[in-house]
Write an enzyme that holds these catalytic residues in place. Structure first.
Site, mmCIF file in Angstrom:
data_model
loop_
_atom_site.group_PDB
_atom_site.id
_atom_site.type_symbol
_atom_site.label_atom_id
_atom_site.label_comp_id
_atom_site.label_asym_id
_atom_site.label_seq_id
_atom_site.Cartn_x
_atom_site.Cartn_y
_atom_site.Cartn_z
ATOM 1 N N TYR A 103 -2.126 -0.698 10.175
ATOM 2 C CA TYR A 103 -2.282 -1.102 8.554
ATOM 3 C C TYR A 103 -0.759 -0.566 7.744
ATOM 4 O O TYR A 103 -0.031 -1.569 7.084
ATOM 5 C CB TYR A 103 -3.461 -0.490 7.712
ATOM 6 N N SER A 129 0.739 -1.125 -0.238
ATOM 7 C CA SER A 129 -0.046 0.074 0.047
ATOM 8 C C SER A 129 0.917 1.408 0.050
ATOM 9 O O SER A 129 1.954 1.336 0.617
ATOM 10 C CB SER A 129 -0.993 -0.141 1.233
#
Length: 261
Positions: free
Chosen positions: A157, A144
């Protein structure tokens, strides 16, 4: 550009029941690979496999929890026994837990790392061991852009994705002498079930496109969300022969949102 080197290969894709993983599986199947879809959600997995097979393409479904190293090893054995050597691995399994770092529960931190980082390690290790003996293969981890740019409410995350990305590059350095390439794709905001679950009741994605000064989040210069197909196309390129001299690369697919160098 027509991609080569995917046809007749066996590709294992984790997190393949929906979102980016499902789109990657469909894209590689269209390129001629047998795609082995792995996911914890057996019902959605069955649906994803059926969709690919309905198009006359080759696919199989394999329920697995990437947090379980024994189950992952059994998965690699099963796929190779039933379909042949795994030449392509795509780590797309992922979970998201949001919240301020000072408020995160141990459980949520551990859940995110167990799938997003340790899961990538389990699957990559099981498959890479087999690739080493054949001296060929390509691995792509879906990380990401949050792994390279700090995000408010996304500490767990973001940290887990940074870990998975750097692990993949380290793995690529170790495997390069055997001709095995390891790369990373780092999507930004992508129209997936995970993104919509994060938005909750917010149905207008405009805030993701225009940015938020309060959250220190820049707008997306291209003015749109990514689609899963955008990410899948990048993955297909990275596992193809056309990317044969690319390894340890982290490709940001975020419309310029990270202003990544």
């Amino acid at each position: 550009m027509e991609l080569s080197g995917i046809e007749s290969k066996v590709a294992l894709i984790t997190g393949a029941a929906q979102g980016i993983g499902a789109e990657v599986a469909h894209t590689l199947a269209l390129a001629g690979a047998h795609v082995a879809l792995a996911d914890t959600n057996a019902e959605r997995l069955t649906t994803a496999v059926a969709k690919i097979e309905a198009a006359g393409l080759s696919a199989s479904g394999h329920p697995v929890d990437v947090r379980d190293s024994d189950a992952v090893e059994a998965l690699a054995q099963q796929v190779e026994a039933e379909h042949g050597p795994i030449d392509i691995l795509v780590n797309a399994a992922g979970v998201l837990r949001t919240g301020r770092a000072v408020d995160l529960a141990d459980q949520h931190w551990n859940e995110v790392f167990a799938v997003n980082a340790t899961g990538v390690f389990h699957v990559s290790r099981a498959v890479a061991r087999r690739m080493l003996s054949r001296r060929r293969g390509a691995i792509v981890t879906v990380a990401s852009n949050a792994g390279g740019v700090p995000r408010v409410d996304m500490a767990a995350y973001a940290a887990s994705k940074a870990a998975s990305a750097h692990f993949t590059r380290c793995l690529g350095l170790e495997l390069a002498p055997s001709g095995i390439r390891c790369n990373v794709v780092s999507p930004g905001s992508t129209d997936t079930p995970m993104l919509r679950s994060m938005l909750g009741e917010l149905t207008d994605p405009a805030i993701l496109i225009t940015g938020s000064a309060e959250a220190y989040k820049i707008a997306i210069p291209l003015g749109k969300l990514a689609q899963p197909s955008d990410v899948a196309a990048a993955v297909a390129f990275l596992v193809s022969d056309q990317a044969g001299h690319i390894t340890m690369h982290d490709m940001y697919i975020d419309g310029g949102a990270a202003l990544h160098v």
